[in-house]
Design an enzyme around this catalytic site. Structure first.
Site, short mmCIF file in Angstrom:
data_model
loop_
_atom_site.label_atom_id
_atom_site.label_comp_id
_atom_site.label_asym_id
_atom_site.label_seq_id
_atom_site.Cartn_x
_atom_site.Cartn_y
_atom_site.Cartn_z
CE1 TYR A 139 0.85 0.75 4.43
CE2 TYR A 139 0.11 -1.53 4.49
CZ TYR A 139 0.75 -0.46 5.08
OH TYR A 139 1.30 -0.61 6.33
CB CYS A 140 1.09 4.36 0.53
SG CYS A 140 1.53 6.12 0.35
CB ALA A 141 3.93 0.95 -3.70
CE LYS A 152 5.18 1.24 2.42
NZ LYS A 152 4.48 1.97 1.34
#
Length: 280
Positions: A139-141, A152
């Site tokens: 997410y929110c890479a 992550k």
């Protein structure tokens, strides 16, 4: 590296928030405004929010965002639209947030990221070697993700204000199903229904981890905070200081974020209300 900090950092911890998810961001903004003072010193501000979805501007394009947020409100999550970063990040009592603020607007984007990456590399070295770079599927890479063993555990975003520079990041400390939460959120919000111009790539929960899950070491919030301070102090001048920012700056920052930038914020109770809806 072309940048260094010549003044001691003030290390401030404002604790855990459970009311409006905008409140810790208001404190960050107020600290950024305090950088206008001639005596301003760099600040590292720690905080925790339990629990909410911190949305990015790209999330506003999701076709069923309102329905997804309403459901997550019923599940105990608040939400806020933040001013930095591109997509949603789930925060809870096991995620440590850290803002690094400098009374300096001339530092380059890359130099600031590199400096904070150094801080993290030193601050978290007791837990293993950090890797920096995009974790595809998380997410929110983005290119300023940081990971352990390829999974992550956090990410960074920065921006400039009139008076200084601010870089905000989060660190997954304990193990919770954050990747699964984000898979579910984007499914509810209709990401898979979008045939083209998807604002966010698909999420793969297996790409997300935490210090506790990836190192096999006991990692509590208090332990990680203490180790961060101890190890960072071994390389840089840091002065632990009780959290303080002028009330006037807090008031101005609340108005700036909510009225000028139109950042909305809701508690879980507000999101779960039957008549709740997103602002127009």
């Amino acid at each position: 590296m072309s940048f260094s900090v010549n003044q001691p950092f003030r290390w401030m911890d404002s604790g855990t928030y459970q009311d409006s998810p905008l409140e810790p961001l208001i404190r960050d903004e107020a600290l950024a405004a305090s950088m206008q003072s001639e005596s301003a010193a760099p600040v590292i501000h720690l905080w925790v929010y339990d629990q909410a979805l911190y949305l990015g501007r790209r999330d506003a394009k999701l076709p069923h965002l309102q329905q997804a947020l309403h459901q997550f409100g019923q599940d105990g999550f608040g939400c806020v639209l933040r001013s930095s970063g591109g997509a949603c990040v789930p925060l809870d009592a096991g995620v440590l947030n850290m803002a690094c603020l400098l009374p300096n607007t001339s530092i380059s984007i890359d130099s600031f990221f590199s400096f904070v990456a150094q801080l993290l590399d030193v601050g978290l070295r007791d837990y293993g070697k950090l890797e920096f770079g995009e974790v595809t599927g998380s997410y929110c890479a983005g290119e300023y993700d940081f990971s352990i063993h390829g999974k992550k555990i956090g990410g960074m975003a920065q921006r400039r204000t009139r008076h200084g520079s601010i870089l905000q990041l989060c660190i997954n400390v304990d193990d919770r199903p954050r990747g699964e939460w984000m898979e579910h959120f984007y499914r509810l919000a209709g990401l898979d229904e979008m045939q083209s111009h998807k604002p966010i790539p698909s999420i793969d929960a297996s790409t997300v981890g935490s210090i506790a899950s990836l190192t096999g070491k006991l990692a509590t919030m208090d332990d990680v905070k203490a180790r961060l301070l101890e190890t960072i102090r071994s390389e840089w001048a840091v002065s632990p200081t009780p959290f303080y920012v002028q009330n006037e700056l807090v008031t101005e920052s609340r108005h700036h974020l909510s009225q000028r930038l139109h950042l909305f914020s809701y508690t879980a109770k507000e999101l779960a209300a039957p008549d709740w809806h997103l602002p127009e």
